[in-house]
Design an enzyme around this catalytic site. Structure first.
Site, PDB file in Angstrom:
ATOM      1  CE  LYS A   1      -3.822   2.070   2.380  1.00  5.49           C
ATOM      2  NZ  LYS A   1      -4.819   1.843   3.423  1.00  5.49           N
TER       3      LYS A   1
ATOM      4  CE  LYS B   1      -6.344   1.531  -0.431  1.00  2.44           C
ATOM      5  NZ  LYS B   1      -6.969   1.357   0.851  1.00  2.44           N
TER       6      LYS B   1
HETATM    7  C1  PBG Z   1      -6.801   3.196   5.199  1.00  6.01           C
HETATM    8  C2  PBG Z   1      -7.533   3.025   3.928  1.00  6.01           C
HETATM    9  C3  PBG Z   1      -7.344   3.801   2.775  1.00  6.01           C
HETATM   10  C4  PBG Z   1      -8.247   3.371   1.828  1.00  6.01           C
HETATM   11  C5  PBG Z   1      -8.951   2.296   2.368  1.00  6.01           C
HETATM   12  N1  PBG Z   1      -8.502   2.087   3.676  1.00  6.01           N
HETATM   13  C6  PBG Z   1      -6.345   4.842   2.488  1.00  6.01           C
HETATM   14  C7  PBG Z   1      -6.172   5.966   3.379  1.00  6.01           C
HETATM   15  O1  PBG Z   1      -7.088   6.722   3.689  1.00  6.01           O
HETATM   16  O2  PBG Z   1      -5.041   6.156   3.788  1.00  6.01           O
HETATM   17  C8  PBG Z   1      -8.383   4.009   0.480  1.00  6.01           C
HETATM   18  C9  PBG Z   1      -9.444   3.514  -0.406  1.00  6.01           C
HETATM   19  C10 PBG Z   1      -9.723   4.411  -1.562  1.00  6.01           C
HETATM   20  O3  PBG Z   1      -9.094   5.475  -1.744  1.00  6.01           O
HETATM   21  O4  PBG Z   1     -10.600   4.041  -2.341  1.00  6.01           O
HETATM   22  N2  PBG Z   1      -6.836   2.152   6.050  1.00  6.01           N
END
Ligand code: PBG
Length: 352
Positions: free
Chosen positions: A218, A272
């Protein structure tokens, strides 16, 4: 079809006969592209409804569908509406949902303690969906960001996101999620050692069959903006997440980091965001051979929607082309807010 698209073998010969050399004549790549049937016959990558995981947002209350401004076409749903959405998704053939909560401010604190409430919003949603739509998979995110008053994914102490205490909290939260009926736990926090800790906690509580989809790589990305509006953390987050998410410059480190998750017992891997990191998708699939998913995140979704609304691009075609790209590099599927839209097009026989 245009006259160009209808190009026949005869037409091609007339157009190209005199000015190309003999060798080119034997290597005409265009032969297989001439007609629709031959393009279908030689197509290498197929996107299907079975490749789609649909992320949805849950809010407290009943009978609420609250549009998210930064994500046109996506809404926060109360649990009863989420059940309806789950039913619709199952009818479309979408295999699984990924659920994200937007909880009241009174449930957010420094350590994300609401994550440890057995009947918190995310677990209420899982229970309700499982009871009403048992044939759809539920993937629950286990990071703390929806539950902290600072919007970070971990426990904040003296200005630092502390690793091991966070891991203990999310492992315990994962057990509650599994108790509620989650099929797959998906930790998105990037703390070290979390996969092993979650696996041990699940096994110790009788949840050997509950899987782990690791948000293995991520990245500290600018593409999460709309999601933070969706779960109500954009006004809260101080600083950024660079001390725990991956640096977008680092591919080798990403592959190493995912390798630890594999060793610790991840059943599936996720990359991601998606499209900027296709190289990582391909590398993880080739290196570890696990089921590998891309998360086409909120920013990726909203940019397509905005481009289409402005009339700059054909939104449907761009959506399908980008989803296909994940499959082409070796992903087994995609988490995408487009899941129902794409599923409907696929059901009509759409291909890129
Ligand atoms: C954090 C989380 C994020 C997303 C899902 N869970 C990123 C964040 O805010 O740092 C992003 C999903 C998206 O942008 O569609 N646990």
């Amino acid at each position: 079809m245009t006259s160009l698209g209808k190009n026949t073998a005869a037409g091609l010969r007339t157009a190209a006969s005199s000015d190309v050399d003999e060798i080119t004549g034997h290597r005409r790549m265009r032969r297989n592209r001439i007609s629709d049937w031959s393009r279908r016959l030689t197509r290498e990558t197929i996107l299907s409804v079975n490749d789609l995981i649909w992320p949805i947002f849950i809010i407290p209350g009943a009978n609420i569908v609250e549009p998210i401004e930064a994500m046109p076409g996506v809404s926060r749903l109360s649990v009863d509406k989420a059940v309806e959405a789950a039913r619709m998704a199952a009818d479309l053939g979408i295999p699984a949902l990924a659920t994200f909560p937007n909880v009241e401010m009174e449930h957010r604190d420094q350590t994300g303690s609401y994550a440890l409430e057995p009947d918190n919003l995310i677990n209420q949603a899982t229970r309700a969906i499982k009871a009403a739509v048992p044939n759809i998979g539920i993937i629950t995110d286990v990071a703390l960001d929806p539950f902290t008053d600072h919007g970070h994914d971990g426990v904040l102490r003296d200005g630092e996101i502390v690793n091991d205490e966070t891991v203990r909290t999310i492992a315990a939260a994962a057990v509650h999620q599994a108790d509620a009926g989650a099929d797959i736990i998906a930790p998105s926090d990037m703390m070290d050692g979390r996969i092993g800790a979650i696996r041990r906690a699940l096994d110790a509580s009788g949840h050997q069959s509950v899987g782990i989809m690791s948000y293995a790589t991520k990245f500290a990305s600018a593409l999460y903006g709309p999601y933070r509006e969706a779960i109500g953390t954009s006004g809260l987050l101080k600083g950024d997440k660079r001390t725990y998410y991956l640096d977008p410059s680092n591919a080798t480190e990403a592959v190493r980091d995912a390798g630890l998750d594999v060793e610790e017992g991840a059943d599936m891997l996720m990359v991601k965001p998606g499209l900027c990191y296709l190289d990582i998708c391909q590398a993880l699939k080739e290196t570890y051979g696990l089921p590998t998913f891309a998360y086409q995140v909120s920013g990726e979704y909203s940019m397509i929607k905005a481009g289409a609304a402005a009339g700059y691009v054909d939104g449907e075609r761009v959506m399908m082309e980008k989803l296909l790209a994940f499959k082409r590099v070796g992903c087994d599927g995609v988490l995408t807010y487009f899941a129902p839209e794409a599923a409907r097009l696929l059901a009509k026989g759409y291909s890129v």
